[in-house]
Design a protein around this motif. Structure first.
Motif, PDB file in Angstrom:
ATOM      1  N   SER A  30      21.072  49.278 -40.565  1.00  0.00           N
ATOM      2  CA  SER A  30      21.207  50.477 -41.388  1.00  0.00           C
ATOM      3  C   SER A  30      22.247  51.441 -40.820  1.00  0.00           C
ATOM      4  CB  SER A  30      19.857  51.186 -41.539  1.00  0.00           C
ATOM      5  OG  SER A  30      19.374  51.616 -40.291  1.00  0.00           O
ATOM      6  N   ARG A  31      22.525  51.336 -39.531  1.00  0.00           N
ATOM      7  CA  ARG A  31      23.492  52.237 -38.905  1.00  0.00           C
ATOM      8  C   ARG A  31      24.844  51.581 -38.640  1.00  0.00           C
ATOM      9  NH1 ARG A  31      18.505  53.311 -36.620  1.00  0.00           N
ATOM     10  NH2 ARG A  31      17.771  55.420 -36.967  1.00  0.00           N
ATOM     11  N   VAL A  32      24.847  50.268 -38.483  1.00  0.00           N
ATOM     12  CA  VAL A  32      26.089  49.520 -38.251  1.00  0.00           C
ATOM     13  C   VAL A  32      26.036  48.235 -39.062  1.00  0.00           C
ATOM     14  CG1 VAL A  32      26.464  50.394 -35.906  1.00  0.00           C
ATOM     15  CG2 VAL A  32      25.190  48.300 -36.228  1.00  0.00           C
ATOM     16  N   SER A  33      27.205  47.750 -39.447  1.00  0.00           N
ATOM     17  CA  SER A  33      27.266  46.467 -40.152  1.00  0.00           C
ATOM     18  C   SER A  33      27.288  45.344 -39.116  1.00  0.00           C
ATOM     19  CB  SER A  33      28.510  46.398 -41.032  1.00  0.00           C
ATOM     20  OG  SER A  33      29.663  46.350 -40.235  1.00  0.00           O
ATOM     21  N   ILE A  34      27.159  44.125 -39.603  1.00  0.00           N
ATOM     22  CA  ILE A  34      27.178  42.976 -38.691  1.00  0.00           C
ATOM     23  C   ILE A  34      28.521  42.901 -37.965  1.00  0.00           C
ATOM     24  CG2 ILE A  34      27.176  40.453 -38.582  1.00  0.00           C
ATOM     25  CD1 ILE A  34      25.089  40.461 -40.791  1.00  0.00           C
ATOM     26  N   THR A  35      29.609  43.162 -38.672  1.00  0.00           N
ATOM     27  CA  THR A  35      30.927  43.097 -38.032  1.00  0.00           C
ATOM     28  C   THR A  35      31.094  44.211 -37.002  1.00  0.00           C
ATOM     29  OG1 THR A  35      31.883  44.346 -39.872  1.00  0.00           O
ATOM     30  CG2 THR A  35      32.054  41.954 -39.964  1.00  0.00           C
ATOM     31  N   SER A  39      31.696  44.398 -32.526  1.00  0.00           N
ATOM     32  CA  SER A  39      33.059  44.861 -32.322  1.00  0.00           C
ATOM     33  C   SER A  39      33.204  45.502 -30.944  1.00  0.00           C
ATOM     34  CB  SER A  39      33.434  45.883 -33.402  1.00  0.00           C
ATOM     35  OG  SER A  39      34.653  46.495 -33.088  1.00  0.00           O
ATOM     36  N   SER A  40      34.301  45.203 -30.279  1.00  0.00           N
ATOM     37  CA  SER A  40      34.549  45.809 -28.970  1.00  0.00           C
ATOM     38  C   SER A  40      34.981  47.273 -29.110  1.00  0.00           C
ATOM     39  CB  SER A  40      35.622  45.015 -28.221  1.00  0.00           C
ATOM     40  OG  SER A  40      36.829  45.031 -28.957  1.00  0.00           O
ATOM     41  N   GLN A  41      35.340  47.686 -30.333  1.00  0.00           N
ATOM     42  CA  GLN A  41      35.783  49.054 -30.593  1.00  0.00           C
ATOM     43  C   GLN A  41      34.615  50.018 -30.819  1.00  0.00           C
ATOM     44  OE1 GLN A  41      38.963  49.528 -30.210  1.00  0.00           O
ATOM     45  NE2 GLN A  41      39.407  47.342 -30.114  1.00  0.00           N
ATOM     46  N   ARG A  42      33.429  49.469 -31.008  1.00  0.00           N
ATOM     47  CA  ARG A  42      32.266  50.299 -31.336  1.00  0.00           C
ATOM     48  C   ARG A  42      31.795  51.074 -30.107  1.00  0.00           C
ATOM     49  NH1 ARG A  42      26.364  49.883 -31.876  1.00  0.00           N
ATOM     50  NH2 ARG A  42      26.317  47.928 -30.759  1.00  0.00           N
ATOM     51  N   ILE A 115      15.449  45.612 -28.831  1.00  0.00           N
ATOM     52  CA  ILE A 115      16.739  45.187 -29.382  1.00  0.00           C
ATOM     53  C   ILE A 115      17.572  46.400 -29.779  1.00  0.00           C
ATOM     54  CG2 ILE A 115      17.842  44.034 -31.348  1.00  0.00           C
ATOM     55  CD1 ILE A 115      15.594  41.951 -31.212  1.00  0.00           C
ATOM     56  N   GLN A 116      16.946  47.378 -30.446  1.00  0.00           N
ATOM     57  CA  GLN A 116      17.681  48.588 -30.827  1.00  0.00           C
ATOM     58  C   GLN A 116      18.250  49.290 -29.594  1.00  0.00           C
ATOM     59  OE1 GLN A 116      14.941  50.964 -33.155  1.00  0.00           O
ATOM     60  NE2 GLN A 116      15.587  50.007 -35.064  1.00  0.00           N
ATOM     61  N   GLY A 117      17.451  49.378 -28.549  1.00  0.00           N
ATOM     62  CA  GLY A 117      17.917  50.032 -27.329  1.00  0.00           C
ATOM     63  C   GLY A 117      19.019  49.256 -26.633  1.00  0.00           C
ATOM     64  N   LEU A 118      18.848  47.940 -26.523  1.00  0.00           N
ATOM     65  CA  LEU A 118      19.847  47.117 -25.835  1.00  0.00           C
ATOM     66  C   LEU A 118      21.180  47.064 -26.571  1.00  0.00           C
ATOM     67  CD1 LEU A 118      17.621  44.130 -24.654  1.00  0.00           C
ATOM     68  CD2 LEU A 118      18.644  45.916 -23.220  1.00  0.00           C
ATOM     69  N   LEU A 119      21.113  46.972 -27.908  1.00  0.00           N
ATOM     70  CA  LEU A 119      22.345  46.890 -28.696  1.00  0.00           C
ATOM     71  C   LEU A 119      22.911  48.259 -29.066  1.00  0.00           C
ATOM     72  CD1 LEU A 119      21.528  43.914 -31.105  1.00  0.00           C
ATOM     73  CD2 LEU A 119      22.871  43.877 -28.992  1.00  0.00           C
ATOM     74  N   GLY A 120      22.180  49.319 -28.762  1.00  0.00           N
ATOM     75  CA  GLY A 120      22.658  50.664 -29.082  1.00  0.00           C
ATOM     76  C   GLY A 120      22.762  50.896 -30.580  1.00  0.00           C
ATOM     77  N   ILE A 121      21.792  50.414 -31.342  1.00  0.00           N
ATOM     78  CA  ILE A 121      21.843  50.551 -32.802  1.00  0.00           C
ATOM     79  C   ILE A 121      20.698  51.401 -33.342  1.00  0.00           C
ATOM     80  CG2 ILE A 121      23.135  48.460 -33.283  1.00  0.00           C
ATOM     81  CD1 ILE A 121      20.490  47.033 -33.770  1.00  0.00           C
ATOM     82  N   GLY A 122      20.178  52.226 -32.524  1.00  0.00           N
ATOM     83  CA  GLY A 122      19.090  53.101 -32.932  1.00  0.00           C
ATOM     84  C   GLY A 122      18.450  53.664 -31.682  1.00  0.00           C
TER      85      GLY A 122
END
Length: 183
Positions: A30-35, A39-42, A115-122
């Protein structure tokens, strides 16, 4: 197994699989797309809360009307998205013990937060685990109420199948395809 029971089983599993896709979309994409996710730019921002009820109390004590709206959406959303999980878990598992199902819901919710914490997606938040557990418990209680009222497992499966088609599929469709969340 007769055709009606097979059809019910296919419908239940089909709606459950769609529900799992919806959970993945809401919880992880919901906060980032799969691409963007890989991405190394994220820019990765990690936020972790291990203090129970801290986020909820921060939301409640906030003075802004927008913050209170967000707080209600966050609290209610974390509860509502796991109600079907508790319901379907009770339908599919042979072991119907509430404590076992709650433990499974807790583990799944903990895994999601990790997973949210490790990937920084929430935000990895203990409050989300508590609220998800509450939602799952409501789903389990709903199943138990169906069992108590209908008194027959086959009737319960039929009722949940009908509700899945009438309520579940339209809601899932709406959130998966109509709301513009990143995917």
């Amino acid at each position: 197994m007769n055709k009606r029971i097979r059809l019910q089983t296919v419908i239940l599993y089909g709606v459950f699989i769609c529900y799992i896709f919806l959970l993945i979309k809401i919880l992880f994409l919901s906060r980032v797309s799969i691409t963007e996710l890989f991405s190394s730019q994220r820019t990765v921002v990690r936020s972790i809360n291990l203090i129970p009820f801290y986020s909820i109390s921060e939301f409640i004590s906030g003075s802004s009307a927008n913050l209170k709206k967000f707080a209600f959406g966050n609290v209610a959303g974390n509860i509502f998205i796991f109600i079907p999980f508790g319901l379907y878990l009770s339908v599919f598992k042979k072991n119907k013990r509430v404590i076992d199902n709650l433990l499974f819901i807790f583990i799944v919710s903990l895994f999601v937060e990790l997973i949210q914490g490790l990937l920084g997606i929430g935000t990895a938040d203990i409050d989300d685990i508590i609220l998800n557990g509450l939602g799952g418990w409501i789903g389990i209680i709903a199943y138990k109420c169906f069992r108590f009222i209908l008194r027959d497992e086959k009737k319960v499966h039929t009722a949940i199948t009908v509700l899945s088609v009438i309520i579940g599929l339209p809601v899932i469709y709406y959130y998966l395809f109509m709301i513009k969340m990143k995917f």
